[in-house]
Write a protein that holds these residues in place. Structure first.
Motif, PDB file in Angstrom:
ATOM      1  N   ASN A  22      31.232 -69.223 -51.093  1.00 57.01           N
ATOM      2  CA  ASN A  22      32.070 -68.471 -50.170  1.00 57.01           C
ATOM      3  C   ASN A  22      32.035 -66.965 -50.423  1.00 57.01           C
ATOM      4  OD1 ASN A  22      33.322 -70.682 -48.633  1.00 57.01           O
ATOM      5  ND2 ASN A  22      34.163 -71.258 -50.630  1.00 57.01           N
ATOM      6  N   CYS A  23      32.304 -66.224 -49.354  1.00 53.88           N
ATOM      7  CA  CYS A  23      32.272 -64.767 -49.421  1.00 53.88           C
ATOM      8  C   CYS A  23      33.259 -64.210 -48.407  1.00 53.88           C
ATOM      9  CB  CYS A  23      30.846 -64.294 -49.121  1.00 53.88           C
ATOM     10  SG  CYS A  23      30.596 -62.519 -49.097  1.00 53.88           S
ATOM     11  N   ASP A  24      34.059 -63.246 -48.815  1.00 48.03           N
ATOM     12  CA  ASP A  24      34.996 -62.578 -47.917  1.00 48.03           C
ATOM     13  C   ASP A  24      34.675 -61.090 -47.851  1.00 48.03           C
ATOM     14  OD1 ASP A  24      37.121 -64.754 -49.507  1.00 48.03           O
ATOM     15  OD2 ASP A  24      36.887 -64.799 -47.323  1.00 48.03           O
ATOM     16  N   TYR A  25      34.931 -60.484 -46.700  1.00 50.12           N
ATOM     17  CA  TYR A  25      34.697 -59.052 -46.563  1.00 50.12           C
ATOM     18  C   TYR A  25      35.893 -58.400 -45.887  1.00 50.12           C
ATOM     19  CZ  TYR A  25      33.215 -60.238 -41.774  1.00 50.12           C
ATOM     20  OH  TYR A  25      33.153 -60.705 -40.474  1.00 50.12           O
ATOM     21  N   THR A  26      36.035 -57.109 -46.092  1.00 51.63           N
ATOM     22  CA  THR A  26      37.190 -56.408 -45.552  1.00 51.63           C
ATOM     23  C   THR A  26      36.818 -55.424 -44.447  1.00 51.63           C
ATOM     24  OG1 THR A  26      37.003 -54.744 -47.305  1.00 51.63           O
ATOM     25  CG2 THR A  26      38.470 -56.609 -47.718  1.00 51.63           C
ATOM     26  N   PHE A  62      19.422 -74.755 -46.124  1.00 47.21           N
ATOM     27  CA  PHE A  62      20.411 -73.672 -46.215  1.00 47.21           C
ATOM     28  C   PHE A  62      20.996 -73.352 -44.843  1.00 47.21           C
ATOM     29  CE2 PHE A  62      19.329 -72.714 -50.552  1.00 47.21           C
ATOM     30  CZ  PHE A  62      18.005 -73.080 -50.654  1.00 47.21           C
ATOM     31  N   THR A  63      22.318 -73.278 -44.787  1.00 50.28           N
ATOM     32  CA  THR A  63      23.009 -72.902 -43.564  1.00 50.28           C
ATOM     33  C   THR A  63      24.062 -71.857 -43.916  1.00 50.28           C
ATOM     34  OG1 THR A  63      22.713 -75.110 -42.631  1.00 50.28           O
ATOM     35  CG2 THR A  63      24.345 -73.687 -41.588  1.00 50.28           C
ATOM     36  N   VAL A  64      24.112 -70.793 -43.139  1.00 49.91           N
ATOM     37  CA  VAL A  64      25.158 -69.788 -43.329  1.00 49.91           C
ATOM     38  C   VAL A  64      26.086 -69.837 -42.113  1.00 49.91           C
ATOM     39  CG1 VAL A  64      23.667 -67.948 -42.427  1.00 49.91           C
ATOM     40  CG2 VAL A  64      25.687 -67.361 -43.754  1.00 49.91           C
ATOM     41  N   PHE A  65      27.376 -69.832 -42.401  1.00 46.97           N
ATOM     42  CA  PHE A  65      28.404 -69.844 -41.366  1.00 46.97           C
ATOM     43  C   PHE A  65      29.169 -68.527 -41.435  1.00 46.97           C
ATOM     44  CE2 PHE A  65      28.146 -74.236 -40.031  1.00 46.97           C
ATOM     45  CZ  PHE A  65      27.630 -74.891 -41.139  1.00 46.97           C
ATOM     46  N   LEU A  66      29.475 -67.968 -40.263  1.00 47.12           N
ATOM     47  CA  LEU A  66      30.231 -66.719 -40.199  1.00 47.12           C
ATOM     48  C   LEU A  66      31.477 -66.919 -39.357  1.00 47.12           C
ATOM     49  CD1 LEU A  66      30.525 -63.651 -40.689  1.00 47.12           C
ATOM     50  CD2 LEU A  66      29.108 -63.294 -38.645  1.00 47.12           C
ATOM     51  N   LEU A  73      32.356 -65.631 -44.742  1.00 49.56           N
ATOM     52  CA  LEU A  73      31.124 -66.359 -44.526  1.00 49.56           C
ATOM     53  C   LEU A  73      30.881 -67.313 -45.687  1.00 49.56           C
ATOM     54  CD1 LEU A  73      27.922 -64.254 -45.128  1.00 49.56           C
ATOM     55  CD2 LEU A  73      30.138 -63.258 -45.439  1.00 49.56           C
ATOM     56  N   SER A  74      30.111 -68.333 -45.398  1.00 43.76           N
ATOM     57  CA  SER A  74      29.822 -69.321 -46.428  1.00 43.76           C
ATOM     58  C   SER A  74      28.361 -69.746 -46.342  1.00 43.76           C
ATOM     59  CB  SER A  74      30.744 -70.539 -46.305  1.00 43.76           C
ATOM     60  OG  SER A  74      30.556 -71.170 -45.057  1.00 43.76           O
ATOM     61  N   TYR A  88      24.022 -66.425 -56.831  1.00 45.26           N
ATOM     62  CA  TYR A  88      23.921 -66.148 -55.403  1.00 45.26           C
ATOM     63  C   TYR A  88      24.807 -64.948 -55.069  1.00 45.26           C
ATOM     64  CZ  TYR A  88      21.436 -70.494 -54.868  1.00 45.26           C
ATOM     65  OH  TYR A  88      20.491 -71.489 -54.962  1.00 45.26           O
ATOM     66  N   PHE A  89      24.187 -63.972 -54.386  1.00 47.94           N
ATOM     67  CA  PHE A  89      24.910 -62.782 -53.957  1.00 47.94           C
ATOM     68  C   PHE A  89      25.038 -62.771 -52.446  1.00 47.94           C
ATOM     69  CE2 PHE A  89      25.333 -60.417 -57.829  1.00 47.94           C
ATOM     70  CZ  PHE A  89      24.248 -60.767 -58.612  1.00 47.94           C
ATOM     71  N   CYS A  90      26.227 -62.486 -51.998  1.00 50.03           N
ATOM     72  CA  CYS A  90      26.500 -62.235 -50.592  1.00 50.03           C
ATOM     73  C   CYS A  90      26.384 -60.722 -50.399  1.00 50.03           C
ATOM     74  CB  CYS A  90      27.912 -62.740 -50.313  1.00 50.03           C
ATOM     75  SG  CYS A  90      28.632 -62.219 -48.781  1.00 50.03           S
ATOM     76  N   ALA A  91      25.838 -60.291 -49.256  1.00 48.35           N
ATOM     77  CA  ALA A  91      25.731 -58.857 -48.968  1.00 48.35           C
ATOM     78  C   ALA A  91      26.017 -58.619 -47.493  1.00 48.35           C
ATOM     79  CB  ALA A  91      24.340 -58.333 -49.340  1.00 48.35           C
TER      80      ALA A  91
END
Lengths: 111, 114
Positions: A22-26, A62-66, A73-74, A88-91
Protein backbone atom coordinates in the motif's frame (compact mmCIF):
# COMPACT_ATOMS: atom_id res chain seq x y z
CA UNK A 1 6.85 16.79 4.57
CA UNK A 2 6.37 13.22 3.38
CA UNK A 3 4.19 13.53 0.28
CA UNK A 4 4.32 9.80 -0.50
CA UNK A 5 4.01 7.35 2.38
CA UNK A 6 4.38 3.62 2.64
CA UNK A 7 3.28 2.90 6.19
CA UNK A 8 4.32 -0.74 6.29
CA UNK A 9 8.11 -1.10 6.51
CA UNK A 10 7.86 -4.84 5.98
CA UNK A 11 5.44 -7.53 4.81
CA UNK A 12 5.74 -11.31 4.94
CA UNK A 13 3.62 -13.50 2.63
CA UNK A 14 3.41 -17.20 1.93
CA UNK A 15 4.50 -18.36 -1.51
CA UNK A 16 1.50 -18.67 -3.85
CA UNK A 17 -0.64 -16.22 -1.89
CA UNK A 18 -1.42 -12.62 -2.76
CA UNK A 19 0.88 -9.80 -1.70
CA UNK A 20 -0.69 -6.37 -1.26
CA UNK A 21 1.55 -3.34 -0.85
CA UNK A 22 0.00 0.00 0.00
CA UNK A 23 0.92 3.61 -0.64
CA UNK A 24 -0.71 6.91 0.32
CA UNK A 25 -0.03 10.37 -1.07
CA UNK A 26 -0.99 13.86 -0.02
CA UNK A 27 -0.34 16.00 -3.10
CA UNK A 28 -3.49 16.14 -5.26
CA UNK A 29 -1.38 17.42 -8.18
CA UNK A 30 0.28 14.01 -8.60
CA UNK A 31 -1.02 12.44 -11.80
CA UNK A 32 1.34 9.56 -12.49
CA UNK A 33 2.29 6.76 -10.16
CA UNK A 34 4.91 4.06 -10.36
CA UNK A 35 6.18 1.06 -8.45
CA UNK A 36 9.86 0.17 -8.38
CA UNK A 37 11.44 -3.00 -7.06
CA UNK A 38 14.89 -3.07 -5.49
CA UNK A 39 17.18 -5.98 -4.73
CA UNK A 40 20.18 -5.54 -2.38
CA UNK A 41 23.20 -3.81 -3.95
CA UNK A 42 21.22 -2.98 -7.10
CA UNK A 43 19.38 0.12 -8.25
CA UNK A 44 15.58 0.27 -8.30
CA UNK A 45 13.93 -1.42 -11.29
CA UNK A 46 10.70 -0.14 -12.82
CA UNK A 47 7.82 -2.54 -12.27
CA UNK A 48 4.50 -1.00 -13.26
CA UNK A 49 2.86 2.41 -13.54
CA UNK A 50 -0.58 4.00 -13.68
CA UNK A 51 -1.89 7.33 -14.90
CA UNK A 52 -4.48 9.23 -12.89
CA UNK A 53 -7.02 8.77 -15.68
CA UNK A 54 -7.12 5.05 -14.88
CA UNK A 55 -8.00 3.16 -11.73
CA UNK A 56 -6.32 -0.13 -12.60
CA UNK A 57 -3.38 -1.39 -14.63
CA UNK A 58 -2.32 -5.01 -15.03
CA UNK A 59 0.92 -6.59 -16.16
CA UNK A 60 1.09 -10.33 -15.68
CA UNK A 61 1.12 -11.14 -11.97
CA UNK A 62 1.24 -7.44 -11.03
CA UNK A 63 -1.76 -5.14 -10.76
CA UNK A 64 -1.77 -1.56 -9.53
CA UNK A 65 -4.98 0.02 -8.25
CA UNK A 66 -5.48 3.77 -7.85
CA UNK A 67 -8.14 5.37 -5.65
CA UNK A 68 -7.86 9.10 -6.35
CA UNK A 69 -10.51 10.16 -3.87
CA UNK A 70 -8.66 8.38 -1.07
CA UNK A 71 -5.23 9.35 -2.48
CA UNK A 72 -4.25 5.72 -2.19
CA UNK A 73 -2.68 3.17 -4.47
CA UNK A 74 -1.85 -0.46 -4.02
CA UNK A 75 0.23 -3.10 -5.76
CA UNK A 76 -1.11 -6.65 -5.91
CA UNK A 77 1.18 -9.55 -6.71
CA UNK A 78 -0.53 -12.86 -7.35
CA UNK A 79 0.65 -15.51 -7.02
CA UNK A 80 3.65 -14.42 -4.96
CA UNK A 81 6.95 -16.12 -5.78
CA UNK A 82 10.24 -16.30 -3.82
CA UNK A 83 11.91 -14.08 -6.44
CA UNK A 84 9.48 -11.31 -5.52
CA UNK A 85 11.29 -10.85 -2.21
CA UNK A 86 12.69 -7.31 -2.45
CA UNK A 87 12.06 -3.73 -1.32
CA UNK A 88 9.20 -2.08 -3.20
CA UNK A 89 9.05 1.69 -3.65
CA UNK A 90 5.98 3.65 -4.58
CA UNK A 91 6.66 6.89 -6.50
CA UNK A 92 4.53 9.75 -7.81
CA UNK A 93 5.02 12.69 -10.16
CA UNK A 94 3.15 15.82 -11.10
CA UNK A 95 3.30 18.19 -14.10
CA UNK A 96 6.94 18.95 -13.24
CA UNK A 97 7.66 15.25 -13.74
CA UNK A 98 9.84 15.06 -10.64
CA UNK A 99 9.52 11.65 -8.96
CA UNK A 100 8.78 11.61 -5.24
CA UNK A 101 9.41 8.25 -3.59
CA UNK A 102 7.93 6.59 -0.54
CA UNK A 103 10.11 5.00 2.13
CA UNK A 104 9.78 1.49 0.75
CA UNK A 105 8.26 -1.79 1.96
CA UNK A 106 10.42 -4.89 2.36
CA UNK A 107 8.46 -7.89 1.00
CA UNK A 108 9.51 -11.38 2.06
CA UNK A 109 7.97 -14.40 0.36
CA UNK A 110 8.18 -17.50 2.51
CA UNK A 111 8.33 -20.95 0.87
CA UNK B 1 21.39 -2.75 -24.21
CA UNK B 2 23.87 -1.68 -21.52
CA UNK B 3 22.36 -0.21 -18.39
CA UNK B 4 23.32 2.84 -16.37
CA UNK B 5 26.90 2.53 -15.15
CA UNK B 6 28.19 4.08 -11.93
CA UNK B 7 31.55 4.15 -10.21
CA UNK B 8 32.88 3.66 -7.68
CA UNK B 9 30.48 1.18 -6.08
CA UNK B 10 31.71 1.92 -2.57
CA UNK B 11 33.58 4.79 -0.99
CA UNK B 12 34.69 5.49 2.57
CA UNK B 13 36.01 8.93 3.45
CA UNK B 14 36.49 11.08 6.52
CA UNK B 15 34.38 14.14 7.15
CA UNK B 16 35.58 17.31 5.48
CA UNK B 17 37.18 15.32 2.66
CA UNK B 18 35.91 15.55 -0.90
CA UNK B 19 34.51 12.79 -3.09
CA UNK B 20 33.28 12.42 -6.66
CA UNK B 21 30.91 9.96 -8.28
CA UNK B 22 30.65 9.15 -11.97
CA UNK B 23 27.65 8.09 -14.04
CA UNK B 24 27.31 6.91 -17.63
CA UNK B 25 23.64 6.81 -18.68
CA UNK B 26 22.00 4.52 -21.20
CA UNK B 27 23.01 5.49 -24.71
CA UNK B 28 20.62 8.00 -26.24
CA UNK B 29 18.98 8.99 -22.97
CA UNK B 30 18.67 12.76 -22.85
CA UNK B 31 17.65 13.09 -19.22
CA UNK B 32 19.90 12.21 -16.29
CA UNK B 33 19.08 12.26 -12.59
CA UNK B 34 21.08 12.04 -9.38
CA UNK B 35 19.29 10.75 -6.28
CA UNK B 36 20.37 10.42 -2.66
CA UNK B 37 18.99 7.46 -0.73
CA UNK B 38 19.55 7.54 3.01
CA UNK B 39 19.14 4.25 4.86
CA UNK B 40 15.47 3.48 5.51
CA UNK B 41 14.22 6.17 3.14
CA UNK B 42 13.25 6.35 -0.50
CA UNK B 43 15.46 8.00 -3.12
CA UNK B 44 15.39 11.81 -3.08
CA UNK B 45 16.10 13.75 -6.26
CA UNK B 46 19.17 15.97 -6.03
CA UNK B 47 19.50 17.23 -9.60
CA UNK B 48 18.04 16.60 -13.04
CA UNK B 49 19.77 17.31 -16.36
CA UNK B 50 18.22 17.57 -19.78
CA UNK B 51 21.13 16.98 -22.16
CA UNK B 52 23.83 19.15 -20.52
CA UNK B 53 21.48 21.72 -18.99
CA UNK B 54 20.14 21.68 -15.42
CA UNK B 55 16.35 21.31 -15.22
CA UNK B 56 15.91 21.04 -11.46
CA UNK B 57 18.48 21.40 -8.69
CA UNK B 58 16.13 22.71 -6.02
CA UNK B 59 17.07 19.96 -3.53
CA UNK B 60 20.82 20.03 -4.15
CA UNK B 61 22.77 21.42 -1.15
CA UNK B 62 24.73 23.82 -3.30
CA UNK B 63 27.11 24.88 -0.55
CA UNK B 64 28.78 21.48 -0.71
CA UNK B 65 27.33 19.52 -3.64
CA UNK B 66 27.99 20.18 -7.32
CA UNK B 67 27.20 18.26 -10.48
CA UNK B 68 27.96 18.59 -14.13
CA UNK B 69 27.10 16.81 -17.34
CA UNK B 70 29.55 17.80 -19.99
CA UNK B 71 28.65 17.04 -23.60
CA UNK B 72 25.25 15.78 -22.48
CA UNK B 73 26.45 12.24 -21.75
CA UNK B 74 28.46 11.31 -18.63
CA UNK B 75 27.91 13.11 -15.37
CA UNK B 76 29.84 13.63 -12.15
CA UNK B 77 28.49 14.50 -8.71
CA UNK B 78 30.91 16.00 -6.20
CA UNK B 79 30.69 16.59 -2.46
CA UNK B 80 33.15 19.02 -0.91
CA UNK B 81 33.50 19.00 2.06
CA UNK B 82 31.61 15.87 3.12
CA UNK B 83 29.60 15.70 6.34
CA UNK B 84 28.57 12.67 8.37
CA UNK B 85 24.96 13.07 7.21
CA UNK B 86 26.05 12.63 3.58
CA UNK B 87 26.42 8.89 4.22
CA UNK B 88 23.96 7.38 1.76
CA UNK B 89 23.63 5.57 -1.54
CA UNK B 90 23.91 7.90 -4.52
CA UNK B 91 21.85 6.69 -7.44
CA UNK B 92 22.07 7.82 -11.02
CA UNK B 93 19.14 7.30 -13.38
CA UNK B 94 18.39 8.17 -16.99
CA UNK B 95 15.36 8.38 -19.24
CA UNK B 96 14.78 8.99 -22.92
CA UNK B 97 13.21 12.37 -22.46
CA UNK B 98 11.64 14.46 -19.76
CA UNK B 99 8.09 13.71 -18.95
CA UNK B 100 6.59 10.57 -17.57
CA UNK B 101 9.18 8.33 -19.13
CA UNK B 102 10.49 5.35 -17.24
CA UNK B 103 13.67 6.12 -15.32
CA UNK B 104 16.36 3.44 -15.39
CA UNK B 105 18.63 3.32 -12.36
CA UNK B 106 22.25 2.39 -11.97
CA UNK B 107 23.49 0.20 -9.09
CA UNK B 108 24.43 3.22 -6.99
CA UNK B 109 27.51 4.31 -5.05
CA UNK B 110 27.44 3.60 -1.32
CA UNK B 111 29.19 6.41 0.56
CA UNK B 112 30.24 6.18 4.18
CA UNK B 113 31.53 9.35 5.84
CA UNK B 114 33.43 8.75 9.09
Amino acid sequence: DQQVKQNSPSLSVQEGRISILNCDYTNSMFDYFLWYKKYPAEGPTFLISISSIKDKNEDGRFTVFLNKSAKHLSLHIVPSQPGDSAVYFCAASDWAQKLVFGQGTRLTINP
Amino acid sequence: EAGVAQSPRYKIIEKRQSVAFWCNPISGHATLYWYQQILGQGPKLLIQFQNNGVVDDSQLPKDRFSAERLKGVDSTLKIQPAKLEDSAVYLCASSLERGQETQYFGPGTRLLVL
